[in-house]
Each structure stands twice: as structure tokens, then as C-alpha cells.
Design a protein around this motif. Structure first.
Motif, PDB file in Angstrom:
ATOM      1  N   LEU A  95      23.088 -20.289  21.903  1.00  0.00           N
ATOM      2  CA  LEU A  95      23.786 -19.034  21.634  1.00  0.00           C
ATOM      3  C   LEU A  95      25.287 -19.260  21.547  1.00  0.00           C
ATOM      4  O   LEU A  95      25.986 -18.629  20.757  1.00  0.00           O
ATOM      5  N   LEU A  98      26.146 -20.578  18.189  1.00  0.00           N
ATOM      6  CA  LEU A  98      26.187 -19.462  17.248  1.00  0.00           C
ATOM      7  C   LEU A  98      27.583 -18.857  17.210  1.00  0.00           C
ATOM      8  O   LEU A  98      28.161 -18.636  16.147  1.00  0.00           O
ATOM      9  N   VAL A 233      14.033 -17.154  10.495  1.00  0.00           N
ATOM     10  CA  VAL A 233      13.291 -16.470  11.555  1.00  0.00           C
ATOM     11  C   VAL A 233      11.807 -16.400  11.195  1.00  0.00           C
ATOM     12  O   VAL A 233      10.935 -16.606  12.032  1.00  0.00           O
ATOM     13  N   ILE A 275      10.597  -7.700  10.901  1.00  0.00           N
ATOM     14  CA  ILE A 275      10.227  -7.300  12.253  1.00  0.00           C
ATOM     15  C   ILE A 275       8.718  -7.023  12.324  1.00  0.00           C
ATOM     16  O   ILE A 275       8.051  -7.425  13.284  1.00  0.00           O
ATOM     17  N   ILE A 278       6.822 -10.393  12.390  1.00  0.00           N
ATOM     18  CA  ILE A 278       6.734 -11.129  13.662  1.00  0.00           C
ATOM     19  C   ILE A 278       5.842 -10.411  14.666  1.00  0.00           C
ATOM     20  O   ILE A 278       5.475 -11.004  15.679  1.00  0.00           O
ATOM     21  N   GLN A 279       5.465  -9.149  14.402  1.00  0.00           N
ATOM     22  CA  GLN A 279       4.451  -8.526  15.246  1.00  0.00           C
ATOM     23  C   GLN A 279       3.114  -9.238  15.063  1.00  0.00           C
ATOM     24  O   GLN A 279       2.331  -9.376  15.985  1.00  0.00           O
ATOM     25  N   PRO A 282       4.402 -14.057  15.443  1.00  0.00           N
ATOM     26  CA  PRO A 282       5.719 -14.334  16.028  1.00  0.00           C
ATOM     27  C   PRO A 282       6.138 -15.785  15.871  1.00  0.00           C
ATOM     28  O   PRO A 282       7.321 -16.096  15.930  1.00  0.00           O
ATOM     29  N   LEU A 293       5.451 -25.478  26.341  1.00  0.00           N
ATOM     30  CA  LEU A 293       5.588 -24.057  26.592  1.00  0.00           C
ATOM     31  C   LEU A 293       6.948 -23.580  26.109  1.00  0.00           C
ATOM     32  O   LEU A 293       7.063 -22.600  25.388  1.00  0.00           O
TER      33      LEU A 293
ATOM     34  N   LEU B  60      21.651 -12.355  23.368  1.00  0.00           N
ATOM     35  CA  LEU B  60      22.872 -12.197  22.588  1.00  0.00           C
ATOM     36  C   LEU B  60      22.623 -11.191  21.480  1.00  0.00           C
ATOM     37  O   LEU B  60      21.755 -11.403  20.630  1.00  0.00           O
ATOM     38  N   ALA B 132      10.086  -4.069  19.898  1.00  0.00           N
ATOM     39  CA  ALA B 132       9.409  -4.632  18.725  1.00  0.00           C
ATOM     40  C   ALA B 132       9.604  -6.141  18.663  1.00  0.00           C
ATOM     41  O   ALA B 132       8.722  -6.873  18.227  1.00  0.00           O
ATOM     42  N   VAL B 133      10.766  -6.621  19.112  1.00  0.00           N
ATOM     43  CA  VAL B 133      11.022  -8.059  19.019  1.00  0.00           C
ATOM     44  C   VAL B 133      10.524  -8.782  20.270  1.00  0.00           C
ATOM     45  O   VAL B 133       9.837  -9.797  20.191  1.00  0.00           O
ATOM     46  N   HIS B 135       8.308  -7.938  22.685  1.00  0.00           N
ATOM     47  CA  HIS B 135       6.934  -7.925  23.171  1.00  0.00           C
ATOM     48  C   HIS B 135       6.087  -9.000  22.507  1.00  0.00           C
ATOM     49  O   HIS B 135       5.039  -9.367  23.012  1.00  0.00           O
ATOM     50  N   ARG B 136       6.593  -9.539  21.370  1.00  0.00           N
ATOM     51  CA  ARG B 136       5.900 -10.688  20.789  1.00  0.00           C
ATOM     52  C   ARG B 136       6.585 -11.993  21.212  1.00  0.00           C
ATOM     53  O   ARG B 136       6.379 -13.033  20.586  1.00  0.00           O
ATOM     54  N   VAL B 138       9.547 -13.065  20.954  1.00  0.00           N
ATOM     55  CA  VAL B 138      10.572 -13.645  20.093  1.00  0.00           C
ATOM     56  C   VAL B 138      11.909 -13.362  20.771  1.00  0.00           C
ATOM     57  O   VAL B 138      12.140 -12.246  21.224  1.00  0.00           O
ATOM     58  N   GLY B 140      16.057 -15.279  22.051  1.00  0.00           N
ATOM     59  CA  GLY B 140      17.075 -16.308  21.858  1.00  0.00           C
ATOM     60  C   GLY B 140      17.793 -16.182  20.533  1.00  0.00           C
ATOM     61  O   GLY B 140      18.247 -15.105  20.157  1.00  0.00           O
ATOM     62  N   THR B 141      17.869 -17.323  19.825  1.00  0.00           N
ATOM     63  CA  THR B 141      18.587 -17.363  18.559  1.00  0.00           C
ATOM     64  C   THR B 141      17.981 -16.395  17.540  1.00  0.00           C
ATOM     65  O   THR B 141      18.701 -15.718  16.815  1.00  0.00           O
ATOM     66  N   TYR B 142      16.633 -16.337  17.499  1.00  0.00           N
ATOM     67  CA  TYR B 142      15.977 -15.432  16.556  1.00  0.00           C
ATOM     68  C   TYR B 142      16.466 -14.006  16.767  1.00  0.00           C
ATOM     69  O   TYR B 142      16.765 -13.286  15.823  1.00  0.00           O
ATOM     70  N   ASN B 226       9.316 -18.239  31.207  1.00  0.00           N
ATOM     71  CA  ASN B 226       7.913 -18.559  31.476  1.00  0.00           C
ATOM     72  C   ASN B 226       7.628 -18.677  32.964  1.00  0.00           C
ATOM     73  O   ASN B 226       6.557 -18.314  33.429  1.00  0.00           O
ATOM     74  N   PHE B 230       4.784 -16.837  35.207  1.00  0.00           N
ATOM     75  CA  PHE B 230       3.858 -17.501  36.131  1.00  0.00           C
ATOM     76  C   PHE B 230       3.911 -16.864  37.513  1.00  0.00           C
ATOM     77  O   PHE B 230       2.950 -16.919  38.263  1.00  0.00           O
TER      78      PHE B 230
END
Lengths: 295, 342
Positions: A95, A98, A233, A275, A278-279, A282, A293, B60, B132-133, B135-136, B138, B140-142, B226, B230
Motif C-alpha cells: 500500500l 501505491l 483486479v 464488483i 468478484i462476487q 474473487p 493461505l 487503503l 460487496a468487496v 465479503h468475498r 478481496v 489490500g491493493t485490489y 487469516n 482461525f
């Protein structure tokens, strides 16, 4: 099928090739280093200005052919400079990379504004690129056909490089497991550097293509780079196949959406589409299977 | 790095000192300077939200301008309607040939609805988007890239629908708020007090939140999402809640900013301004609430001073600031004050 649909289909293909050329470098280095270079859009800009300068020195029909290697090398050198002075030292903090590269992007844009003026410069396409063909009742401008051809060539060359050469082998090894590759003696920093230069070079080349379509302005890269980020993405980590597929999907989506809505709504729809995508997936269009992981 | 921790004996009194200065400001500053200070404080409210999500949540967002804009446009719609004689349309709608008010403008003639919308619309929008983002899984950078696309799409949409949004010029020329004339004496100070109160309120609330169990889990998810899973927690609701709170603060900040500045426009909320918001917090210190407020004030003061004299210099300076802070001073000014141990 009516002419408007076919026409937009063709525009989608040409938009997709630009997205692809802009996104390839991003996707490759994101796969290797997990960082995004926000100044990548300025590599497009740099390529455009280099094309303009090449055509000042070598006017004539072959100028644009000469501009391609010039822009590639110039942008690759700039990319290598940014990577070795800045990004390398931040590689553990994606980040922050970026943000720092966004700073570089601001400086490059303002630099271009001071050097070349805010209005932009016009690259005159040679005559063999200004004509157009008519097929199925649709006008196909040669410049856009040329761009599609160049994108296909670049893609082919990259695929050969990654699959058939030693450097490609090293890149794939680092992409799959950075630590293991390093442990087996691969100089991962050098691989990072090489791929970064290569990706920036491809973006510079894309800049030459943009110069064929319109004036080169200090923020010419910005209008293509955000869709290119979305391509990354959606593409899946560091996968060329995924990046290509998602560039084609997004390019076609953006162009076809414009049949029904205006450009700005199409942009909103493009984002919503990503968006929604990715649902469902992902991990991106193409996912590298791994037991890691925290990839 | 210069180590400023030797000044730490000052630390316990410093917040009270700053608060006293803040309260005294309307008596000491000219109305122009007071207005400027109030604007920057409104931006400080947004900056507090970034500390929550970026510093403590590791999220971010390059799209805070969107939520800032939602709050700003909400209050601007109200003020546009409040100043109109009954049955008339705002001037820019008349110019672009519209004959009726868009349906979504109408409820903003109610002050209560507007106040509710300033808080609820950005919060809901932020929560939905983040859910929306996240919960899957995704992130960080994405996530940063998607938020940037969001701010581009939002600004372009506003610019293109000139007939209902005021387009590139935005909405301006406000005369009164809730029946109080904006130009009448005392209004400036009163709005300043409100801004200061909300800023302090947000500061205290976030301090409490970050020290609570919620804050601990947020930081844990930042450092090892993660691992948190756990341990039996689902980090998604925490991240979504944090993002929604940050969006709410951005919306409130945007509404206050619009009041003070007298204008809201796409140029204040697009891609570049959204990233500038991050630089305030980066310079102040992304982990520190107080640092974020100081950062927002300092950067905007500097911007005001530099860009009026040398407009083109400001972009170089901001670019250099980004690079400098991120590479050499990741904890920002707050990190210098707290020393290495912090």
C-alpha cells in the motif's frame, strides 16, 4: 446484427488491446512483487511524447515504426529507474508503494506540463495509417487495426518469452513461489527489475498507440490506467491469460455499454461489473492453484 | 529522524492547550482566516476516518472523496432549494433547459431529511460498497484500486449530468442555512463552533472505539486476517463497520466543508483530491488521531500558501511529500513526537 453493434464490437476490440497493453506490465509485476506502480499511466504518457519527438527528428512514413522501439526503451529505462530507486525499497509494503508511486506520477505529469505545455502535442499518423477499410458495412480505421495487430504481436512475444526462454522460466518460478525460487539460487531482485522494465516498456509502446488516436497530453495516461487497474483486479494474480481475458471482457463491455448509455454511465457500469464479477470469482478470471493461505 | 520524545513532559497538557487555542480562535482570527480554519477542521473530520480504516484497519481507500461529496452535495441540494422561491428551479437547471425538479432533489427541501441524509447516505453507501468487496475476501491493493475507480466514476457521473448536478462547476451561491443567513454576522463563528464540536466529538468517539475490543480486532485483522479467522472471528463485519464509520465521517466533513467553502464541485472530490486526503493522514501519522488532524491542517495551510503563489509548484511538492513520508517517515509527524518506542 446492425452496423452500430458491429462498430462497437470493433471499437471494443481496439479498446481491449489498449487496456491489455497498459495492463500487461502492471499484471506481470503485480504477480511477482505484489505491488502496483501508480506511475504506470505516465509510462503511456512518456511513450506518447517519445513518439512525438521521434517524429520531429524522423518525419516521413517510417517515423512511427522507429518510434515504437524508442518509446519502449525510454519507458523501460524510466520504469527501471523508478523500480531501483523507490519500489525496491518498499517491496514489503504494497500500500505504501501505491502511495509513493502516486507521488512519482504527480511529479511526472507536472513535469510534462511544464516541458510540453498543458494542451498537448499532436502526432501526425503516417498516410498508411490514416485510411480505413469497409467490411460488413462497418468502417475500420487503419490506425485501430494497427493497434490490434501490435497488441497481438506483443502478447505473442511475451508468451514466447515466458514459456520458451530461460528468463521466462525464472519469472514463472518467482511468480509461483518467491521464497523457494530465491532459495534455489535465483536472483529474485534481478528478475523483479527485468520484468518491471519490460512492463514499463510495453506501456511506453502503448503510449505510441495512444498518440495515433489523439493528442498526447500530460494526463493522457490517466484515462486508460484506471480501467487497466480494473483489468488487473479481474485478471487473477500475475496470469497473462487472465489479464488478456479480462482486458477483452472489459474492453468489449465498455464499448458495448456505450450503445445504450453515455460514456460516464458506461464507466460506472464497468466498475459495477467488476464488483459483481468478484462476487462470483474473487480470485480473478484465472487463478493459480496454491495451498498458500496468504498468497 | 529527529527524536522529539524529549518534549514528552508537554504531552499530557498538549491536547488541552490545542483545545483552548481552538476555542479562542474566533476571537483572535479575521473572518477570512476563521473560515479557512473551519474548512480545514472539516477536512480533519474526514482524516480521522482514514486513521480508523487505513492506520488501524490496513484498508487503503483512494475514494474518500466520494463520501465527502455525498455529504457535501446533500447539504448543497438543501441550500439550493431553500433559497428558491416556491415553484422555481435552480438557475443551472433553467439554463440547461430542464422543466421540473428531479424526484431525488425534492426531499432535500426538508432540513430534517437533509441532516439525516448527510449521515445516512454516505454511511450506507460505504457499508454496501465495503461489504460487496470484503465479503468475498478481496482486499489490500485490489481494494485500493477499486476505490480509485469508484471516485473516478462518481466524479465523471456528476460532471456528465450537468442538468441535475451542476456539472463541472458544481453547486454554489448559497445564501442561508436552516433560515440563518450565511453572510450575517455571527454565522461564521457559530458554524466554526459546530465544526470544532463535531471534530472533538469524532476524536473522542474514535479514541474510545480504537481502545475497545472492536479496535483490537480491527488491528488484529490488519496484521493477520487469516489468524483472526482461525481464532473464530469473522473480520468482515468489523472491516465493513470501520469503513462505514469512515464514510460517515467523510460525509459529515464534506457537508461542513461545503457550508464553509460555499461550493461543492467534482474538482473537490475526484481522484486527485481523494488521494490528497490520504497524504494529510500520511504526513500527520496514519496511526494517530491527533496526527491526522494536525496533518489535515498543516497540509492544507501549506497548500493554501504555496498554491496561491506558485500553482504549479504545489503538485511537485505534493508528489515529493508522498514519496518522502512513505519511504522515510511511515509513522508521520506523530511518529516523530512519540519517538522510536511508540
Amino acid at each position: 446484427m446492425d452496423a452500430l453493434f458491429l462498430n462497437q464490437l470493433f471499437n471494443g476490440a481496439s479498446l481491449a488491446s489498449l487496456y491489455l497493453l497498459a495492463a500487461l506490465g502492471l499484471a506481470l509485476s503485480f504477480g511477482l512483487m505484489r505491488v502496483i506502480n501508480m506511475a504506470h499511466g505516465e509510462m503511456l504518457m512518456l511513450g506518447g511524447y517519445l513518439a512525438w519527438m521521434t517524429l520531429l527528428v524522423v518525419p516521413g512514413a517510417m517515423g512511427i515504426i522507429l518510434a515504437i522501439p524508442v518509446a519502449f526503451i525510454g519507458a523501460a529505462a524510466m520504469g527501471g529507474f523508478i523500480q531501483s530507486t523507490l519500489i525496491r525499497h518498499l517491496s514489503a509494503r504494497p500500500l505504501d508503494t501505491l502511495l509513493a508511486t502516486w507521488g512519482v506520477s504527480l511529479i511526472l505529469q507536472q513535469g510534462a506540463r511544464d516541458l510540453f505545455g498543458a494542451i498537448g502535442v499532436e502526432v501526425r499518423a503516417p498516410e498508411w495509417l490514416t485510411g480505413s477499410f469497409v467490411a460488413f458495412g462497418v468502417t475500420l480505421p487503419s490506425a485501430r487495426l494497427f493497434i490490434i495487430a501490435i497488441a497481438a504481436l506483443v502478447l505473442g512475444a511475451l508468451a514466447l518469452l515466458l514459456l520458451k526462454t530461460r528468463i521466462g522460466l525464472l519469472v514463472r518460478a518467482v511468480n509461483q513461489d518467491r521464497m523457494m525460487a530465491s532459495a534455489s539460487g535465483i536472483d529474485v531482485k534481478r528478475v523483479d527489475f527485468t520484468i518491471f522494465c519490460l512492463g514499463s516498456g510495453v506501456a511506453g509502446l502503448a503510449g505510441v498507440m495512444l498518440a495515433l488516436l489523439g493528442p498526447v497530453t500530460p494526463n493522457v495516461g490517466q484515462s486508460y490506467i484506471i480501467p487497466a487497474f480494473l483489468v488487473v483486479v479481474m485478471g487473477g494474480l500475475g496470469s497473462i491469460v487472465g489479464t488478456t481475458a479480462s482486458a477483452i471482457i472489459l474492453g468489449l463491455f465498455a464499448a458495448l455499454a456505450q450503445i445504450f448509455v453515455d460514456v460516464s454511465v458506461a464507466q460506472m457500469l464497468l466498475l459495477m461489473f467488476v464488483i459483481l464479477f468478484i462476487q462470483v470469482r474473487p480470485q480473478g478470471v484465472v487463478a493459480v492453484k496454491t495451498r498458500q493461505l496468504d498468497a | 529522524m529527529p527524536d522529539l520524545s524529549r518534549f514528552s513532559p508537554l504531552k499530557p497538557v498538549l491536547p488541552w492547550l490545542l483545545l483552548a487555542l481552538g476555542i479562542a480562535a474566533p476571537f483572535a482570527l479575521s473572518s477570512y482566516d476563521l473560515n479557512l480554519l473551519a474548512r480545514f477542521m472539516a477536512m480533519g473530520i474526514l482524516a480521522l476516518g482514514l486513521v480508523l480504516i487505513w492506520g488501524h484497519g490496513g484498508i487503503l481507500s483512494l475514494g474518500q472523496g466520494v463520501f465527502f461529496g455525498l455529504g457535501g452535495y446533500a447539504i448543497a441540494l438543501h441550500m439550493k432549494l431553500a433559497d428558491l422561491p416556491a415553484g422555481e428551479l435552480p438557475d443551472f437547471m433553467v439554463w440547461s433547459g430542464r422543466e421540473s425538479l428531479p424526484f431525488w432533489w425534492a426531499p432535500f427541501s426538508s432540513p430534517a431529511f437533509t441532516l439525516a441524509a448527510i449521515v445516512i447516505v454516505p454511511t450506507l453507501a460505504g457499508a454496501l460498497f465495503a461489504w460487496a468487496v470484503f465479503h468475498r475476501r478481496v482486499g489490500g491493493t485490489y481494494f485500493a484500486l477499486i476505490t480509485q475507480a469508484l471516485s473516478l466514476a462518481f466524479a465523471t457521473l456528476i460532471i456528465s449530468r450537468q442538468d441535475v448536478t451542476g456539472g463541472f462547476n458544481g453547486l454554489t451561491d448559497f445564501y442561508s442555512i436552516f433560515g440563518v443567513g450565511l453572510a450575517s454576522p455571527g454565522t461564521g463563528s457559530m458554524l466554526y463552533w459546530i465544526t470544532l464540536t463535531l471534530l472533538c466529538g469524532a476524536f473522542v468517539a474514535l479514541r474510545w472505539l480504537l481502545a475497545s475490543r472492536f479496535g483490537i480486532l480491527l488491528r488484529a485483522a490488519r496484521d493477520g486476517e487469516n489468524r483472526v479467522r482461525f481464532l473464530g472471528y469473522n473480520p468482515t463485519p468489523f472491516k465493513v463497520a470501520a469503513f462505514a464509520i469512515a464514510a460517515m465521517l467523510a460525509g459529515i466533513g464534506g457537508a461542513l466543508f461545503t457550508l464553509h467553502a460555499g461550493v461543492v464541485s467534482p474538482a473537490l472530490i475526484g481522484v486527485v483530491p481523494s488521494i490528497e486526503m490520504v497524504v494529510w493522514v500520511a504526513i500527520g501519522g496514519r496511526y494517530s488521531l491527533a496526527g491526522a488532524i494536525v496533518g489535515a491542517l498543516l497540509v492544507n495551510l501549506a497548500r493554501d500558501a504555496v498554491s496561491s503563489a506558485f500553482p504549479e509548484l504545489w503538485l511537485y511538492l505534493m508528489g515529493a511529500l508522498f514519496i518522502f513520508v512513505v519511504t522515510l517517515l511511515p509513522r508521520g509527524l506523530a511518529g516523530m513526537v512519540k519517538g522510536k518506542a511508540a
